[in-house]
Scaffold this motif. Structure first.
Motif, PDB file in Angstrom:
ATOM      1  N   ALA A 196      41.228  28.038  43.252  1.00 58.73           N
ATOM      2  CA  ALA A 196      42.225  26.976  43.060  1.00 58.73           C
ATOM      3  C   ALA A 196      42.923  27.137  41.718  1.00 58.73           C
ATOM      4  CB  ALA A 196      41.563  25.602  43.159  1.00 58.73           C
ATOM      5  N   LEU A 197      42.162  27.479  40.701  1.00 57.74           N
ATOM      6  CA  LEU A 197      42.749  27.699  39.380  1.00 57.74           C
ATOM      7  C   LEU A 197      43.626  28.953  39.369  1.00 57.74           C
ATOM      8  CD1 LEU A 197      39.596  26.730  37.362  1.00 57.74           C
ATOM      9  CD2 LEU A 197      41.813  25.580  37.164  1.00 57.74           C
ATOM     10  N   ALA A 198      43.159  30.025  39.995  1.00 58.75           N
ATOM     11  CA  ALA A 198      43.906  31.286  40.005  1.00 58.75           C
ATOM     12  C   ALA A 198      45.239  31.164  40.719  1.00 58.75           C
ATOM     13  CB  ALA A 198      43.059  32.387  40.649  1.00 58.75           C
ATOM     14  N   ALA A 199      45.378  30.199  41.609  1.00 58.43           N
ATOM     15  CA  ALA A 199      46.625  30.010  42.360  1.00 58.43           C
ATOM     16  C   ALA A 199      47.696  29.290  41.544  1.00 58.43           C
ATOM     17  CB  ALA A 199      46.342  29.237  43.644  1.00 58.43           C
ATOM     18  N   GLY A 200      47.326  28.748  40.397  1.00 61.62           N
ATOM     19  CA  GLY A 200      48.272  27.964  39.606  1.00 61.62           C
ATOM     20  C   GLY A 200      49.067  28.789  38.615  1.00 61.62           C
ATOM     21  N   ASP A 201      50.147  28.195  38.124  1.00 60.65           N
ATOM     22  CA  ASP A 201      50.974  28.830  37.091  1.00 60.65           C
ATOM     23  C   ASP A 201      50.201  28.866  35.771  1.00 60.65           C
ATOM     24  OD1 ASP A 201      53.109  29.096  38.831  1.00 60.65           O
ATOM     25  OD2 ASP A 201      53.991  27.169  38.259  1.00 60.65           O
ATOM     26  N   GLY A 202      50.190  30.017  35.133  1.00 56.36           N
ATOM     27  CA  GLY A 202      49.509  30.154  33.854  1.00 56.36           C
ATOM     28  C   GLY A 202      48.058  30.553  33.965  1.00 56.36           C
ATOM     29  N   ALA A 203      47.590  30.842  35.177  1.00 55.49           N
ATOM     30  CA  ALA A 203      46.184  31.198  35.354  1.00 55.49           C
ATOM     31  C   ALA A 203      45.818  32.461  34.585  1.00 55.49           C
ATOM     32  CB  ALA A 203      45.863  31.380  36.832  1.00 55.49           C
ATOM     33  N   GLY A 204      46.744  33.392  34.469  1.00 50.86           N
ATOM     34  CA  GLY A 204      46.460  34.655  33.792  1.00 50.86           C
ATOM     35  C   GLY A 204      46.054  34.491  32.343  1.00 50.86           C
ATOM     36  N   SER A 205      46.543  33.440  31.707  1.00 52.00           N
ATOM     37  CA  SER A 205      46.195  33.238  30.298  1.00 52.00           C
ATOM     38  C   SER A 205      45.134  32.157  30.105  1.00 52.00           C
ATOM     39  CB  SER A 205      47.446  32.872  29.495  1.00 52.00           C
ATOM     40  OG  SER A 205      47.993  31.663  29.970  1.00 52.00           O
ATOM     41  N   ALA A 206      44.753  31.466  31.171  1.00 52.96           N
ATOM     42  CA  ALA A 206      43.808  30.359  31.025  1.00 52.96           C
ATOM     43  C   ALA A 206      42.474  30.578  31.734  1.00 52.96           C
ATOM     44  CB  ALA A 206      44.445  29.064  31.536  1.00 52.96           C
ATOM     45  N   LEU A 207      42.443  31.416  32.756  1.00 54.49           N
ATOM     46  CA  LEU A 207      41.216  31.630  33.527  1.00 54.49           C
ATOM     47  C   LEU A 207      40.556  32.928  33.078  1.00 54.49           C
ATOM     48  CD1 LEU A 207      39.343  30.711  35.838  1.00 54.49           C
ATOM     49  CD2 LEU A 207      40.833  31.972  37.403  1.00 54.49           C
ATOM     50  N   GLN A 208      39.368  32.811  32.517  1.00 55.14           N
ATOM     51  CA  GLN A 208      38.622  33.983  32.051  1.00 55.14           C
ATOM     52  C   GLN A 208      38.004  34.731  33.216  1.00 55.14           C
ATOM     53  OE1 GLN A 208      38.591  35.188  29.118  1.00 55.14           O
ATOM     54  NE2 GLN A 208      36.691  36.216  28.665  1.00 55.14           N
ATOM     55  N   GLY A 209      37.402  34.004  34.148  1.00 55.31           N
ATOM     56  CA  GLY A 209      36.722  34.621  35.283  1.00 55.31           C
ATOM     57  C   GLY A 209      35.684  33.664  35.834  1.00 55.31           C
ATOM     58  N   GLY A 210      34.887  34.169  36.762  1.00 53.05           N
ATOM     59  CA  GLY A 210      33.905  33.286  37.365  1.00 53.05           C
ATOM     60  C   GLY A 210      32.711  34.023  37.932  1.00 53.05           C
ATOM     61  N   PHE A 211      31.672  33.246  38.157  1.00 51.63           N
ATOM     62  CA  PHE A 211      30.432  33.718  38.754  1.00 51.63           C
ATOM     63  C   PHE A 211      30.225  32.928  40.041  1.00 51.63           C
ATOM     64  CE2 PHE A 211      30.114  34.103  34.195  1.00 51.63           C
ATOM     65  CZ  PHE A 211      29.504  35.327  33.983  1.00 51.63           C
ATOM     66  N   VAL A 212      30.004  33.626  41.137  1.00 54.31           N
ATOM     67  CA  VAL A 212      29.620  32.970  42.377  1.00 54.31           C
ATOM     68  C   VAL A 212      28.146  33.275  42.572  1.00 54.31           C
ATOM     69  CG1 VAL A 212      29.959  32.815  44.873  1.00 54.31           C
ATOM     70  CG2 VAL A 212      31.932  33.133  43.356  1.00 54.31           C
ATOM     71  N   CYS A 213      27.334  32.250  42.400  1.00 54.08           N
ATOM     72  CA  CYS A 213      25.871  32.387  42.443  1.00 54.08           C
ATOM     73  C   CYS A 213      25.332  31.446  43.506  1.00 54.08           C
ATOM     74  CB  CYS A 213      25.271  32.065  41.078  1.00 54.08           C
ATOM     75  SG  CYS A 213      25.918  33.098  39.765  1.00 54.08           S
ATOM     76  N   TYR A 214      25.520  31.825  44.746  1.00 52.51           N
ATOM     77  CA  TYR A 214      25.166  30.955  45.859  1.00 52.51           C
ATOM     78  C   TYR A 214      23.656  30.802  46.013  1.00 52.51           C
ATOM     79  CZ  TYR A 214      26.506  28.598  50.174  1.00 52.51           C
ATOM     80  OH  TYR A 214      26.734  27.664  51.139  1.00 52.51           O
TER      81      TYR A 214
END
Length: 187
Positions: free
Chosen positions: A46-64
């Motif tokens: 959801a965050l990656a789909a937004g404007d400015g995600a490239g400079s605001a989203l570091q990354g993520g861990f999916v730990c199901y």
């Protein structure tokens, strides 16, 4: 105690909340990391789909799985061996704090819970979610206990709650004019 589902759990509401968080992150010059269990990467998406995600989203861990929480985030195995298993305040806080440290992000959000269609292996009920947001020296927690609803509604409600917690922490930090300590990523 039962939480009230948001009145609007549409994809549009999630996109608007994600954009609001991205705008706040951009204003602060910070990056965010996610650690997700029950949402399986949808929060980062959801965050990656937004404007400015490239400079605001570091990354993520999916730990199901519990094993992934131990291997990827370094959670102590004993924290997952309680009666409640992986759906606890402690686990959510540790996930957020570890995601922040391991990614080098200024702030991180973590989600763990049960979104259906049935209870988890530890018999936690559908609709029980723990969310934590961590930044340097501060970790906030929110527990939601929604009545049973369709899994897609619970997922979007969880995303909205997590984004709301991040926005609140960013606003609080801005009001206090506190700068985060950015830690170098582990590894």
């Amino acid at each position: 105690m039962t939480s009230t589902l948001p009145t609007d759990t549409s994809d549009e509401a999630v996109a608007a909340a994600a954009q609001g968080v991205l705008d706040l992150l951009s204003e602060a010059g910070w990056r965010l990391a996610t650690a997700e269990s029950c949402t399986a990467g949808r929060l980062a998406g959801a965050l990656a789909a937004g404007d400015g995600a490239g400079s605001a989203l570091q990354g993520g861990f999916v730990c199901y799985s519990k094993d992934a929480k131990v291997r990827m985030l370094g959670l102590p195995p004993e924290t997952l061996q309680t009666r409640q298993g992986a759906v606890t305040e402690t686990v959510a806080r540790l996930m957020a704090e570890s995601a922040r440290k391991r990614s080098g992000a200024a702030i991180a959000v973590a989600v763990t819970g049960v979104l259906g269609p049935s209870c988890d292996e530890d018999c936690n009920p559908v609709g029980l979610v723990d969310i934590a947001c961590a930044r340097d020296g501060f970790t906030r927690h929110r527990r939601e206990r929604w009545p049973e609803a369709a899994p897609d509604v619970l997922i979007r409600a969880t995303l909205l709650s997590a984004l709301g917690l991040v926005a609140a922490m960013l606003a609080e930090t801005r009001d206090l004019a506190q700068e985060p300590t950015i830690v170098p990523p582990l590894g």
